[in-house]
Design a protein around this motif. Structure first.
Motif, PDB file in Angstrom:
ATOM      1  N   MET A 163      39.776  25.361  18.150  1.00 58.71           N
ATOM      2  CA  MET A 163      41.072  25.427  17.498  1.00 58.71           C
ATOM      3  C   MET A 163      41.235  26.740  16.785  1.00 58.71           C
ATOM      4  N   SER A 164      40.159  27.125  16.148  1.00 54.42           N
ATOM      5  CA  SER A 164      40.277  28.219  15.198  1.00 54.42           C
ATOM      6  C   SER A 164      40.668  29.522  15.868  1.00 54.42           C
ATOM      7  N   PHE A 165      40.274  29.696  17.107  1.00 56.02           N
ATOM      8  CA  PHE A 165      40.538  30.980  17.713  1.00 56.02           C
ATOM      9  C   PHE A 165      41.704  30.927  18.680  1.00 56.02           C
ATOM     10  N   ALA A 166      42.319  29.770  18.803  1.00 52.49           N
ATOM     11  CA  ALA A 166      43.466  29.684  19.681  1.00 52.49           C
ATOM     12  C   ALA A 166      44.609  30.488  19.059  1.00 52.49           C
ATOM     13  N   VAL A 167      45.431  31.035  19.922  1.00 46.60           N
ATOM     14  CA  VAL A 167      46.549  31.819  19.402  1.00 46.60           C
ATOM     15  C   VAL A 167      47.538  30.873  18.747  1.00 46.60           C
ATOM     16  N   ARG A 168      47.945  31.206  17.560  1.00 45.56           N
ATOM     17  CA  ARG A 168      48.887  30.379  16.827  1.00 45.56           C
ATOM     18  C   ARG A 168      50.268  31.021  16.826  1.00 45.56           C
ATOM     19  N   PHE A 169      51.256  30.208  16.971  1.00 47.28           N
ATOM     20  CA  PHE A 169      52.617  30.714  16.875  1.00 47.28           C
ATOM     21  C   PHE A 169      53.161  30.320  15.515  1.00 47.28           C
ATOM     22  N   PRO A 170      54.088  31.097  15.023  1.00 42.61           N
ATOM     23  CA  PRO A 170      54.521  30.853  13.648  1.00 42.61           C
ATOM     24  C   PRO A 170      55.492  29.689  13.519  1.00 42.61           C
ATOM     25  N   THR A 171      55.206  28.598  14.163  1.00 41.89           N
ATOM     26  CA  THR A 171      56.031  27.426  13.921  1.00 41.89           C
ATOM     27  C   THR A 171      55.110  26.274  13.587  1.00 41.89           C
ATOM     28  N   ASP A 172      55.581  25.475  12.704  1.00 42.71           N
ATOM     29  CA  ASP A 172      54.759  24.372  12.250  1.00 42.71           C
ATOM     30  C   ASP A 172      54.523  23.373  13.368  1.00 42.71           C
ATOM     31  N   PHE A 173      55.551  23.186  14.202  1.00 44.90           N
ATOM     32  CA  PHE A 173      55.429  22.195  15.266  1.00 44.90           C
ATOM     33  C   PHE A 173      54.271  22.536  16.192  1.00 44.90           C
ATOM     34  N   VAL A 174      54.193  23.798  16.571  1.00 39.64           N
ATOM     35  CA  VAL A 174      53.145  24.183  17.513  1.00 39.64           C
ATOM     36  C   VAL A 174      51.772  23.988  16.896  1.00 39.64           C
ATOM     37  N   SER A 175      51.632  24.366  15.638  1.00 39.83           N
ATOM     38  CA  SER A 175      50.304  24.229  15.036  1.00 39.83           C
ATOM     39  C   SER A 175      49.934  22.752  14.890  1.00 39.83           C
ATOM     40  N   GLU A 176      50.915  21.912  14.620  1.00 41.74           N
ATOM     41  CA  GLU A 176      50.635  20.478  14.550  1.00 41.74           C
ATOM     42  C   GLU A 176      50.224  19.961  15.931  1.00 41.74           C
ATOM     43  N   PHE A 177      50.914  20.461  16.957  1.00 47.84           N
ATOM     44  CA  PHE A 177      50.595  20.042  18.315  1.00 47.84           C
ATOM     45  C   PHE A 177      49.187  20.477  18.694  1.00 47.84           C
ATOM     46  N   GLU A 178      48.832  21.696  18.301  1.00 46.41           N
ATOM     47  CA  GLU A 178      47.491  22.196  18.603  1.00 46.41           C
ATOM     48  C   GLU A 178      46.430  21.366  17.904  1.00 46.41           C
ATOM     49  N   ARG A 179      46.734  20.976  16.699  1.00 45.75           N
ATOM     50  CA  ARG A 179      45.784  20.169  15.955  1.00 45.75           C
ATOM     51  C   ARG A 179      45.581  18.825  16.643  1.00 45.75           C
ATOM     52  N   MET A 180      46.682  18.264  17.135  1.00 49.97           N
ATOM     53  CA  MET A 180      46.593  16.989  17.842  1.00 49.97           C
ATOM     54  C   MET A 180      45.745  17.146  19.112  1.00 49.97           C
ATOM     55  N   GLN A 181      46.012  18.236  19.830  1.00 49.87           N
ATOM     56  CA  GLN A 181      45.270  18.482  21.057  1.00 49.87           C
ATOM     57  C   GLN A 181      43.773  18.639  20.753  1.00 49.87           C
ATOM     58  N   GLN A 182      43.500  19.312  19.649  1.00 48.07           N
ATOM     59  CA  GLN A 182      42.112  19.507  19.240  1.00 48.07           C
ATOM     60  C   GLN A 182      41.451  18.162  18.950  1.00 48.07           C
ATOM     61  N   GLU A 183      42.196  17.272  18.330  1.00 45.63           N
ATOM     62  CA  GLU A 183      41.622  15.966  18.014  1.00 45.63           C
ATOM     63  C   GLU A 183      41.354  15.167  19.290  1.00 45.63           C
ATOM     64  N   PHE A 184      42.235  15.326  20.278  1.00 43.21           N
ATOM     65  CA  PHE A 184      41.991  14.693  21.574  1.00 43.21           C
ATOM     66  C   PHE A 184      40.718  15.255  22.195  1.00 43.21           C
ATOM     67  N   ASP A 185      40.621  16.586  22.137  1.00 39.75           N
ATOM     68  CA  ASP A 185      39.443  17.246  22.702  1.00 39.75           C
ATOM     69  C   ASP A 185      38.177  16.700  22.074  1.00 39.75           C
ATOM     70  N   ASP A 186      38.197  16.601  20.747  1.00 45.38           N
ATOM     71  CA  ASP A 186      37.011  16.118  20.032  1.00 45.38           C
ATOM     72  C   ASP A 186      36.680  14.691  20.453  1.00 45.38           C
TER      73      ASP A 186
END
Lengths: 136, 158
Positions: B1-24
């Motif tokens: 998660m930490s090194f994934a490119v982040r876009f400056p929108t909250d929605f995307v970062s929330e989505f990435e966090r969700m995806q990360q939790e799925f991955d885990d």
């Protein structure tokens, strides 16, 4: 917009909305991976900032918020053609909220091999102490 | 998660966090949750580039003793091996199993720890005898020279 992580609160604060008026509409930045450990002296924060040298690191405390901002630069020869990039954004930013029992004026920062170690001590009043019981 | 490119929108970062939790969650079953060859949490993150003379590889591997980094080339495959220890306070908690005794609380544990290995297939024109590696500011920079014969050159017309 920066991710805000509450320090010194055991519950995950993922859904916490950023405080009003503190939103950053800046260039996209990576959120560095951190470890946050608390002991009785205070909080120790470790942040992975590969490629960041001391002069490209900016740590700021504003009220109860702690901002870590850094720019990574890796020396590459001229005429480099990138074939594969997993790291595309050489910019890091992350904001933390300091809880009131932490002493933001005595933060100690150390950067070594791309790992930032921040010591945020507790205020003297907030340190755990023994209370002597006097018997009359 | 930490090194994934982040876009400056909250929605995307929330989505990435969700995806990360799925991955885990899926990782614990030993199943990949995406079709990508490398997991999202691959460590260290690699960038590869090329110049006329060499192939440049940058591994973003902060906090590692350079003595414990092993770079080897075998049959055109470059391997980066190493191990990253946990931060001091976290290691103590992991050893004791419980943190109550030392009053150590861990609030975030996102940084990679443990053994890692990344493998890069070098192009045919890479010269395995001319590899240089240096470690600065948490970045391992590897330069693999290209073979003299494969370098672009001018052919004089007679």
């Amino acid at each position: 917009m920066s991710e805000r992580t509450e320090m010194s609160v055991p519950r995950p604060q993922h859904m916490q909305a950023p405080a009003e008026g503190r939103e950053h509409h800046e260039a996209p930045a990576l959120v560095p991976a951190v470890d946050i450990v608390e002991d009785e002296n205070g909080i120790v924060l470790y942040a992975d900032l590969p490629g960041v040298s001391k002069d490209r690191l900016d740590i700021r405390v504003d009220g109860d918020s702690l901002l870590i901002e850094a720019h990574a630069s890796v020396h590459v020869p001229e005429g480099l053609k990138v074939l594969h990039a997993e790291m595309r954004e050489p910019h890091y930013r992350r904001v933390f909220t300091l809880s009131p029992e932490l002493d933001a004026s005595r933060i100690d920062a150390n950067l070594k091999d791309g790992v930032l170690t921040l010591h945020v001590p507790r205020t003297e009043q907030a340190k755990p102490r023994r209370i002597d019981v006097t018997v009359n | 998660m930490s090194f994934a490119v982040r876009f400056p929108t909250d929605f995307v970062s929330e989505f990435e966090r969700m995806q990360q939790e799925f991955d885990d969650a899926f990782r614990s079953f030993g199943l990949p949750s995406s079709i990508r060859a490398t997991g999202r949490g691959a460590f260290p993150v690699l960038n590869v580039g090329t110049t006329e003379d060499a192939i440049e590889i940058v591994a973003f591997a902060p906090g590692i003793d350079p003595q414990k980094l092993e770079v080897s080339v075998d049959k055109g495959v470059l391997t980066i091996d190493g191990e990253r220890p946990a931060a001091a306070g976290i290691a103590a908690v992991a050893e004791n199993g419980t943190s109550s005794r030392d009053r150590v609380n861990v609030y975030a544990r996102e940084r990679f720890t443990g053994k890692f290995r990344r493998v890069i297939n070098l192009p045919k024109d890479a010269d395995p005898d001319q590899v240089r590696a240096r470690y600065t500011d948490g970045c391992l920079c590897i330069t693999v020279n290209k073979r003299e014969t494969s370098k672009p050159r001018q052919i004089p017309v007679q």
